[in-house]
Design a protein around this motif. Structure first.
Motif, PDB file in Angstrom:
ATOM      1  N   ARG A   6      45.060   9.285  -1.693  1.00 31.71           N
ATOM      2  CA  ARG A   6      45.353  10.951  -2.007  1.00 31.71           C
ATOM      3  C   ARG A   6      45.995  11.666  -2.777  1.00 31.71           C
ATOM      4  N   SER A   7      46.641  10.372  -3.178  1.00 33.16           N
ATOM      5  CA  SER A   7      47.293  11.298  -4.451  1.00 33.16           C
ATOM      6  C   SER A   7      47.143   9.819  -5.911  1.00 33.16           C
ATOM      7  N   PHE A   8      46.998  10.196  -6.544  1.00 33.70           N
ATOM      8  CA  PHE A   8      46.927   9.009  -7.832  1.00 33.70           C
ATOM      9  C   PHE A   8      46.517  10.911  -9.358  1.00 33.70           C
ATOM     10  N   ALA A   9      46.794   9.815 -10.594  1.00 37.10           N
ATOM     11  CA  ALA A   9      46.487  10.907 -11.754  1.00 37.10           C
ATOM     12  C   ALA A   9      46.345   9.613 -13.029  1.00 37.10           C
ATOM     13  N   GLY A  10      46.312  10.697 -13.993  1.00 37.08           N
ATOM     14  CA  GLY A  10      45.720   9.161 -15.009  1.00 37.08           C
ATOM     15  C   GLY A  10      45.103  10.130 -16.306  1.00 37.08           C
ATOM     16  N   SER A  11      44.787  10.299 -17.367  1.00 30.76           N
ATOM     17  CA  SER A  11      44.576  10.802 -18.417  1.00 30.76           C
ATOM     18  C   SER A  11      42.959   9.391 -19.011  1.00 30.76           C
ATOM     19  N   VAL A  12      42.274  10.114 -19.463  1.00 24.22           N
ATOM     20  CA  VAL A  12      40.704   9.575 -19.930  1.00 24.22           C
ATOM     21  C   VAL A  12      40.645   9.597 -21.332  1.00 24.22           C
ATOM     22  N   GLY A  55      30.030  21.296 -18.148  1.00 26.14           N
ATOM     23  CA  GLY A  55      30.580  21.991 -18.801  1.00 26.14           C
ATOM     24  C   GLY A  55      31.479  21.247 -19.908  1.00 26.14           C
ATOM     25  N   ALA A  56      32.160  21.828 -19.581  1.00 27.62           N
ATOM     26  CA  ALA A  56      34.050  20.971 -20.031  1.00 27.62           C
ATOM     27  C   ALA A  56      34.161  20.134 -19.612  1.00 27.62           C
ATOM     28  N   MET A  57      34.024  19.792 -18.465  1.00 27.66           N
ATOM     29  CA  MET A  57      34.288  18.443 -17.644  1.00 27.66           C
ATOM     30  C   MET A  57      33.791  17.053 -17.704  1.00 27.66           C
ATOM     31  N   ARG A  58      34.026  16.254 -17.511  1.00 24.41           N
ATOM     32  CA  ARG A  58      33.558  15.192 -17.098  1.00 24.41           C
ATOM     33  C   ARG A  58      33.460  14.808 -15.791  1.00 24.41           C
ATOM     34  N   LEU A  59      32.711  14.014 -15.442  1.00 26.58           N
ATOM     35  CA  LEU A  59      32.658  13.360 -14.021  1.00 26.58           C
ATOM     36  C   LEU A  59      32.800  12.120 -13.828  1.00 26.58           C
ATOM     37  N   LEU A  60      33.790  10.846 -13.492  1.00 26.27           N
ATOM     38  CA  LEU A  60      33.626   9.519 -14.116  1.00 26.27           C
ATOM     39  C   LEU A  60      33.623   8.814 -13.199  1.00 26.27           C
ATOM     40  N   VAL A 108      36.168  -0.725  -4.069  1.00 24.96           N
ATOM     41  CA  VAL A 108      37.191   0.138  -4.656  1.00 24.96           C
ATOM     42  C   VAL A 108      35.674   0.709  -5.388  1.00 24.96           C
ATOM     43  N   ASN A 109      35.841   2.424  -4.708  1.00 18.90           N
ATOM     44  CA  ASN A 109      34.723   3.779  -5.249  1.00 18.90           C
ATOM     45  C   ASN A 109      35.669   4.843  -5.897  1.00 18.90           C
ATOM     46  N   PHE A 110      35.073   5.403  -7.252  1.00 21.03           N
ATOM     47  CA  PHE A 110      36.158   6.602  -7.907  1.00 21.03           C
ATOM     48  C   PHE A 110      34.905   7.505  -8.162  1.00 21.03           C
ATOM     49  N   ALA A 111      35.409   8.282  -8.055  1.00 15.57           N
ATOM     50  CA  ALA A 111      34.538   9.872  -8.972  1.00 15.57           C
ATOM     51  C   ALA A 111      35.669  11.035  -9.397  1.00 15.57           C
ATOM     52  N   LEU A 112      35.958  10.774 -10.572  1.00 17.05           N
ATOM     53  CA  LEU A 112      36.972  11.331 -10.858  1.00 17.05           C
ATOM     54  C   LEU A 112      36.463  12.787 -11.991  1.00 17.05           C
ATOM     55  N   ARG A 113      36.867  13.384 -11.389  1.00 20.57           N
ATOM     56  CA  ARG A 113      36.545  14.089 -12.449  1.00 20.57           C
ATOM     57  C   ARG A 113      37.846  14.907 -13.026  1.00 20.57           C
ATOM     58  N   LEU A 114      36.771  14.829 -14.353  1.00 22.14           N
ATOM     59  CA  LEU A 114      38.296  14.696 -15.886  1.00 22.14           C
ATOM     60  C   LEU A 114      38.122  16.437 -16.215  1.00 22.14           C
TER      61      LEU A 114
END
Lengths: 193, 179
Positions: A50-56, A142-147, A177-183
């Motif tokens: 539920r909880s994660f954070a980070g920078s790309v 748009g201004a976002m990225r989906l990783l 492990v799978n991820f979908a990160l909205r940047l």
């Protein structure tokens, strides 16, 4: 009061370009997901954090200059029942009291074409630090990225589920492990007073 | 000579009696266990046994429709009626209990994989509220079956010990006549 605010605002503006260069995107918790699949008694199961954070900082012009730094709160695991979540935080699994975070740090990103990247870095889980390579795809919204992407690991290699839980016929060793990160573009951080 | 139940009917009856009792005990036991690999195994075995019992009751009912049970021995009409109602409800619950367990597992987001090899379809999507409801239903249905089982055994013993007729003997392979 408003004078101080103005000063802070000006300082923030001045600091913004340099900082933004270093980490232009941060993970937006809303719309992001870090999950995993595993097998329990031959049944495919799903869980998530539920909880994660980070920078790309994906430097699309010079991918080798990109950096990735993502941390996951291991106690924020969600397995479908509170009892399972508590057990997963115990010493036999993530030992969340001693190792509250799992972290992936990379300074090595290779462009594979078609918006796909190979991210090589170091994964820290419990007391273990090991190299890890993750393939991911990036999409502009748009201004976002989906990783998005996934990687496989063996839970026993990372000491997840020891003791009686080491029996892989009950709890499978393979974890994906799978991820979908909205940047979202990183907002310039306020300078410390 | 009193008409007996057919051999397959007797076989289904006792096999299911044993299976239902064992799976009831397993269900009660595992529900109170703390999470452990053993508990996960018990849950899976309970589901596999439940699906087996669901298959058995379907075959049993099919057999019962093909080969009708022997008519009841002479007894007051209310007793015939009571026995019919108890039997009917027991059949209903022998379907409803495993089905409620299966749907409950689906609602929990845990697919039933029979014997760990054959994935069965999820009957509903993952739904916590529905799971909580079905869990209560699964437990209530089981205790209703337990109550019916007690009535069923009480009836059989009454015929055996007080009426001294062949009602029970018709369902027991080695019991040829009333002692």
């Amino acid at each position: 009061m408003s004078k101080i605010m103005n000063k802070i605002f000006l300082l923030a503006l001045a600091a913004a370009p340099a900082l933004a260069q270093a980490a232009p995107y941060v993970i937006s918790a809303a719309g992001s997901r870090i999950g995993f699949g595993y097998e329990q008694m031959g049944v495919a199961m799903q869980g998530s954090f539920r909880s994660f954070a980070g920078s790309v900082d994906l430097n699309e012009a010079q991918p080798q200059k990109s950096t990735v730094d993502i941390s996951v709160q291991t106690a924020s695991i969600s397995l479908g029942s509170q009892e399972a979540d508590r057990t997963a935080a115990d010493a036999e699994f993530f030992d969340s009291k001693v190792f509250p975070r799992a972290r992936f740090v990379s300074g090595q990103v290779q462009m594979l074409g078609n918006g796909r990247y190979r991210i090589t870095g170091t994964f820290t889980l419990k007391n273990l630090r090991r190299p890890l390579t993750v393939d991911a795809a990036m999409q502009a919204q748009g201004a976002m990225r989906l990783l998005t992407g996934s990687f496989a690991l063996k839970r026993l290699d990372w000491g997840i589920g020891t003791g009686e839980w080491a029996d892989t016929s009950t709890l499978g060793n393979d974890v994906r492990v799978n991820f979908a990160l909205r940047l979202v573009p990183a907002t310039p951080p306020s300078p410390h007073p | 000579m009193t008409a007996r139940y057919s051999a397959p009917a007797i076989f289904f009856h006792w096999l299911m009696a044993l299976g239902l009792a064992a799976n009831f005990a397993l269900g009660i036991t595992m529900a109170d266990m703390a999470l452990s690999p053993e508990k996960l195994k018990f849950f899976s075995w309970h589901k596999w046994a439940g699906i087996t019992l669901l298959g058995l009751v379907a075959l049993r009912l099919l057999w019962r429709l093909l080969r009708r049970p022997p008519p009841p021995l002479p007894m007051p009409a209310w007793q015939k009626y009571a026995a019919e109602v108890v039997h009917g409800l027991m059949y209903l619950l022998m379907f409803a209990i495993p089905l409620s367990g299966w749907i409950m597992s689906s609602a929990a987001g845990i697919q039933v994989v029979y014997l760990g090899m054959f994935p069965l379809p999820n009957l509903v999507a993952k739904d916590k509220a529905l799971f909580d409801l079905l869990k209560e239903a699964h437990i209530s249905l089981n205790f209703t079956l337990l109550a019916l089982f007690i009535a069923h055994v009480a009836g059989a013993l009454k015929h055996q010990l007080f009426d001294r007729d062949a009602t029970l003997a018709r369902m027991i392979p080695w019991m040829r006549s009333n002692p």
